[in-house]
Design an enzyme around this catalytic site. Sequence first.
Site, mmCIF file in Angstrom:
data_model
loop_
_atom_site.group_PDB
_atom_site.id
_atom_site.type_symbol
_atom_site.label_atom_id
_atom_site.label_comp_id
_atom_site.label_asym_id
_atom_site.label_seq_id
_atom_site.Cartn_x
_atom_site.Cartn_y
_atom_site.Cartn_z
ATOM 1 N N GLY A 113 30.547 38.003 48.322
ATOM 2 C CA GLY A 113 30.136 38.802 49.478
ATOM 3 C C GLY A 113 30.240 40.295 49.187
ATOM 4 N N ILE A 136 39.757 34.649 42.868
ATOM 5 C CA ILE A 136 40.438 33.536 42.183
ATOM 6 C C ILE A 136 39.509 32.338 42.019
ATOM 7 C CG2 ILE A 136 42.764 34.210 42.900
ATOM 8 C CD1 ILE A 136 42.554 31.850 44.983
ATOM 9 N N ASP A 137 38.403 32.286 42.789
ATOM 10 C CA ASP A 137 37.546 31.093 42.785
ATOM 11 C C ASP A 137 36.746 30.896 41.490
ATOM 12 O OD1 ASP A 137 38.468 30.964 45.366
ATOM 13 O OD2 ASP A 137 36.630 31.693 46.283
ATOM 14 N N ARG A 172 56.536 8.742 42.956
ATOM 15 C CA ARG A 172 55.563 9.031 44.008
ATOM 16 C C ARG A 172 54.259 9.555 43.434
ATOM 17 N NH1 ARG A 172 59.520 12.158 48.236
ATOM 18 N NH2 ARG A 172 60.097 10.320 49.447
ATOM 19 N N GLY A 180 39.745 27.711 46.189
ATOM 20 C CA GLY A 180 38.565 27.773 45.336
ATOM 21 C C GLY A 180 37.280 27.786 46.133
ATOM 22 N N ARG A 226 50.545 0.664 34.406
ATOM 23 C CA ARG A 226 51.076 1.538 33.357
ATOM 24 C C ARG A 226 52.551 1.860 33.534
ATOM 25 N NH1 ARG A 226 48.869 6.547 32.187
ATOM 26 N NH2 ARG A 226 50.202 6.241 30.392
ATOM 27 N N GLU A 237 39.753 22.559 47.448
ATOM 28 C CA GLU A 237 39.584 22.680 48.904
ATOM 29 C C GLU A 237 38.139 22.441 49.329
ATOM 30 O OE1 GLU A 237 39.303 27.568 49.357
ATOM 31 O OE2 GLU A 237 40.075 26.373 50.985
ATOM 32 N N HIS A 268 47.515 29.853 50.285
ATOM 33 C CA HIS A 268 47.493 31.253 49.839
ATOM 34 C C HIS A 268 48.526 31.583 48.778
ATOM 35 C CE1 HIS A 268 44.982 31.478 53.413
ATOM 36 N NE2 HIS A 268 44.520 32.624 52.952
HETATM 37 O O1 F6P Z 1 37.669 33.533 48.016
HETATM 38 C C1 F6P Z 1 39.032 33.469 47.829
HETATM 39 C C2 F6P Z 1 39.661 32.506 48.766
HETATM 40 O O2 F6P Z 1 41.051 32.509 48.541
HETATM 41 C C3 F6P Z 1 39.113 31.073 48.735
HETATM 42 O O3 F6P Z 1 39.644 30.322 47.671
HETATM 43 C C4 F6P Z 1 39.504 30.560 50.093
HETATM 44 O O4 F6P Z 1 38.621 29.538 50.508
HETATM 45 C C5 F6P Z 1 39.361 31.773 50.957
HETATM 46 O O5 F6P Z 1 39.456 32.895 50.121
HETATM 47 C C6 F6P Z 1 40.396 31.892 52.040
HETATM 48 O O6 F6P Z 1 40.096 33.019 52.799
HETATM 49 P P1 F6P Z 1 41.035 33.614 53.911
HETATM 50 O O7 F6P Z 1 42.218 34.228 53.240
HETATM 51 O O8 F6P Z 1 40.189 34.619 54.595
HETATM 52 O O9 F6P Z 1 41.446 32.471 54.778
#
Ligand code: F6P
Length: 359
Positions: A113, A136-137, A172, A180, A226, A237, A268
Amino acid sequence: MKRIAVLTSGGDSPGMNAFVRGAVKVAAAHGVHVLGVRDGYEGLMDGTFEPLTVDSGGAVRPAPGFEADLVGGMGGTVLGSARSMRFREPAGRAQAAKRLAEVDGLLVVGGNGSLTGAHVLATEHGVKVIGVPASIDNDIGCTSTCLGVDTALNTIVQACDKIADTARAHRRAFVVEVMGRDCGYLAMASAIAAGADAALIREQGRSEAEIVEATVKLVRHAFAERGKRRVLIIKAEGVEVPCTKLVRAVDEKISDLGVDIRATVLGHVVRGGNPSFQDRMVASRLALGAVNALLAGATDEMVSWQPQVAGGITTFDPSVQRFPLARVLEETKALLDGSSPITQRRLKMMEQAEGVLPL
Ligand code: F6P
């Protein structure tokens, strides 16, 4: 060129501050002042700029308030960031362009963006602008990595190691969800590095029922056949089925196994933290490339980290290339809709990894 501005925009990412540090140092060395814009495009429209450099002893130096040495190692962004709706409107962009009247060039550090905004500023208003991929994506075209990706991957791998400790203690399975947005890169790359049993990514195009089925099969095989003590599944996500819903659905189908399955959403946590060596190093080299690009009169381009691929306009640093923002945005779109050869290559890699991960 007398003065440039820098802003960070969209989701913050580790390495943004290292970039700003680098840009200030490189610009100051050329006698160019730098203004930091507060809170991305919001601050640009409001004109909330602060000087990151001062005149001192006949030279331009980092401003005392901008502790360059400290800032470069910090996570987040000291300039602040925002996802601006106002800037999407023509009036907002016109206002932003007006605020830049006293500035010779703008550096925009951010993701899809933010880079789209940079392109529009250049084409609509003739602003001299250079974009810098930071998200980070890892979903930006024409660059092999974005600022923050390496740190985010390190954070995920560390978290998975910790989860694996407790998983093993209790026999577990865990589904760990990582950020992402629509891109499965973080899930895929971290699954390999953490030695996970599987990665679930949106790009695989599986239905909810198929995902549940595949997870049940994997968990059964790991524990019943196994004799494993821990199962680790990393879910992007972008895969629409919520983590807790997936875990509940699987739990119902493995009640005979006598093992538990749990969900952890890292959220986050993955976006914060001090930048890794790699992110600081790439940030510093992109800063050199970006300031040099502005000084050379370039605009509407992005500096990218491309250690191998040729084809761009080469710079002084062979790993830093410049690409027109229009091309970057086109490739970003293809990366996300699956038509890009990079997405195809990542998918192929995932298909091959799928056979190896559960071993
Ligand atoms: O684009 C970076 C990112 O951290 C994505 O991985 C995530 O979907 C989004 O931003 C989360 O955005 P916000 O912090 O606005 O909820």
